[in-house]
Design an enzyme around this catalytic site. Sequence first.
Site, PDB file in Angstrom:
ATOM      1  N   ASP A  89      39.616 -49.383  32.578  1.00  0.00           N
ATOM      2  CA  ASP A  89      38.312 -48.891  33.046  1.00  0.00           C
ATOM      3  C   ASP A  89      37.194 -49.690  32.387  1.00  0.00           C
ATOM      4  OD1 ASP A  89      38.806 -47.664  30.486  1.00  0.00           O
ATOM      5  OD2 ASP A  89      37.258 -46.175  30.903  1.00  0.00           O
ATOM      6  N   GLU A 154      39.053 -44.979  28.584  1.00  0.00           N
ATOM      7  CA  GLU A 154      38.561 -45.337  27.241  1.00  0.00           C
ATOM      8  C   GLU A 154      37.052 -45.259  27.175  1.00  0.00           C
ATOM      9  OE1 GLU A 154      37.333 -47.426  23.676  1.00  0.00           O
ATOM     10  OE2 GLU A 154      36.748 -47.928  25.715  1.00  0.00           O
TER      11      GLU A 154
END
Length: 458
Positions: A89, A154
């Site tokens: 991500d 994250e």
Amino acid sequence: MEKILNYIAGNKENFVEQLKEFLKIPSISTNPENVKDMKTCAEFVEKEMKSAGLENVKIMETPGHPVVYGEWLHAGEDKPTILIYGHYDVQPVDPVDLWTDPPFSATIRDGKIYARGAVDDKGQVFIHFKSIESHMKNNGSLPVNIKMLIEGEEEIGSVNLDNFIIKNKELLKCDYVVISDTGMIDSETPSICYGLRGLAYMQVEVTGPNRDLHSGEFGGAVDNPINALAHIICKLKDDKGKILIDGFYDDVIELSDAEREEYKKLPFDEAKYKKDLGIDELFGEVGYSTLERDSARPTLDCNGIWGGFQGEGAKTVLPSKAYAKISMRLVPDQEPEKIEKLFTEYVNKISPKSVKVKIKSLHGGKGAITPIDSPGMEAAVTAMEKGFGKKPLFTRGGGSIPVVSSFQSILNAPTILLGFGLPDENIHSPDEHFNLINFHRGILSISHFYNEIAKINK
Ligand code: BES
Ligand code: MN
Ligand code: MN
């Protein structure tokens, strides 16, 4: 190893072309509009793991974005098992008009690849895909047992990962965790990060009157929540950079004399640093050097502030609400939950009675320090030396990867941070990029690292 190194050299351009496809997927974890892209990106990771030669590759659901897992466990029981962690991500791209090229175009300029996620963390995850592939394609095997866990949350605080690790403790069991998601000092000075800061991220909502008011009719008689919030923020930190929250520093581990000596040896050009950032003076806690301040000392920053009239021109309004996002970077042994509590108590204490203040915690994570004298760290040093032709120095990073402390506490495994980013590569900012030289040297270093870590006796 020669065959592997030739393969890496021969595929330099190929690897970059393949990385572009990864970088073109807008996997912004915080955006609800990108949920489909997150899935596409997880599928891309799955495909890469499979084609690199990993087995048991699967997309594993979480209450949020999926985790992608793969493994290759045939190096033998006497060999260590490493768990490679990374994230697919990325951060949002705004302000998008400040990008020279569109953030998901993966454009190359001056030997650098530009895209959101180029270095944080897709480019660095890709280093592992290509290192694994290089070993598997040329040797048919890996020197070490590898498990790989690439997550999609994250950048939003890894909110579901602790539970995932607890639930899959057996699957993830390992001797070392390896993460390429940090940086080096500069392109000529390879370094290994041995510490990360923690984080406590708060949001403050200040409410004044129950509706927006005419600032002439009511101004002077009714407190203004923006003014009140500004006062509150001013009392969080003094003009010498010291945080004023009661008890804030109680659990901070002070730098040892030996550590401070090591810090002094790190190259740092203050004039260049200021020039690059376009600032005339630095600001930070008195008594500490710049490098100490931005990695080994805790700090507090306002990340966003809003309220009242934001449009063009003037509107004479006394607003009902004001908000601020305030985060604190923590160092070992500060506990995020305790800091959240201290922050809340302090803000409540200093808030004027003329407004109502609501405080919530958005996310947090613990800092971490990894031992620099472990056999795993020695393997990392040798690998970096082989990849960069220079012995790496040791530094601490100012950013946070909260899962590092979870790996430590849940899996009981130490983490080795082997990152290849540079401080001027604009992570989380417009024109994020990754220097292709370090992408390439990263593949060399990591390919060597698998060999070096395999030499450790279990
Ligand atoms: N890769 C960074 C962390 C990092 C950056 C470590 C630079 C060392 C040097 C990571 O993706 C990141 O941005 N983490 C967030 C954590 C947060 C969202 C919980 C951070 O540090 O702001
Ligand atoms: Mn990252
Ligand atoms: Mn990041």
